[in-house]
Design an enzyme around this catalytic site. Structure first.
Site: not given
Ligand code: PCA
Length: 215
Positions: A83, A145, A163
């Site tokens: 990200e 997140c 992610h």
């Molecule tokens: N993914 C979610 C919140 C917790 C997670 O592991 C997200 O992408 O916001």
């Protein structure tokens, strides 16, 4: 003391078994990572609820980690994503584990529209060096997140959010006896390299400790 913090998340309504928390714990406990960092990282697995940003994340950020590696799952993505920034936006559609949704579209009414992560490019290069082709992602979404990343990037220390896709279900042993190496193993190895790069960048910062004291 300057420390690397590794974060992950617990389950949430659409992902009842969240591998990011397991992966964060596993990385933080890795003797390999401990050896390359010279000390064990700290680990925090957050509940997937907005209130956890105050009750769980804020107290740990108050201890001023020197760098932060954040993990979360993005069930619809196919590749690990680095990200590049967090945005001051929050979804009003997806409830957290307490059933809460945001009341406003802006996450912090007075906050900047986005917070970039300068460490995201060197981390993506580090992942590639470690054999993992990760994609650069424009932002971390509109849910927990992104919100946690937005808070962490405010600290100003090297911080990157990764992610992960949902790993495929446990595979059966293949014909010939070989077992395909589970994705989590591969990711854990590559993420250790990302952690190393983050820790190095934190050491290279001009007097990170004195900055922390002067805030
Ligand atoms: N993914 C979610 C919140 C917790 C997670 O592991 C997200 O992408 O916001």
């Amino acid at each position: 003391m300057s420390r690397l913090l590794i974060t992950g998340f617990g389950p949430f309504p659409t992902v009842p078994d969240n591998p990011s928390g397991r992966l964060a714990r596993r990385l933080a406990a890795s003797p390999h990572l401990r050896r390359i960092l010279g000390q064990a990282p700290d680990c925090l697995v957050l509940d997937t609820r907005y209130s956890a940003l105050e009750t769980q994340l804020a107290p740990v950020l108050a201890t001023r980690p020197s760098a932060v590696l954040m993990l979360g799952v993005a069930a619809r993505r196919r590749r690990v994503c680095v990200e590049t920034r967090a945005v001051n936006r929050v979804s009003r559609l997806f409830p957290d584990t307490e059933g809460s949704v945001a009341r406003t579209l802006a996450f912090e009414s007075e906050g900047p529209a986005q917070r970039p992560s300068p460490a995201s490019l060197p981390v993506r290069i580090a992942l590639k060096r470690a054999g993992l082709e990760a994609a650069a992602s424009r932002d971390a979404g509109r849910y927990l997140c992104n919100a946690s990343y937005y808070r962490v990037l405010e600290l100003g220390c090297p911080a990157v959010f990764l992610h992960i896709p949902l790993p495929p279900r446990t595979r059966r042993p293949q014909a010939g006896g070989g077992r395909r190496r589970p994705e989590l193993d591969r990711w854990a190895e590559a993420f250790a390299e990302a952690a190393r790069v983050l820790a190095l960048r934190s050491r290279a910062r001009p007097s990170a400790a004195s900055q922390a004291h002067s805030r």
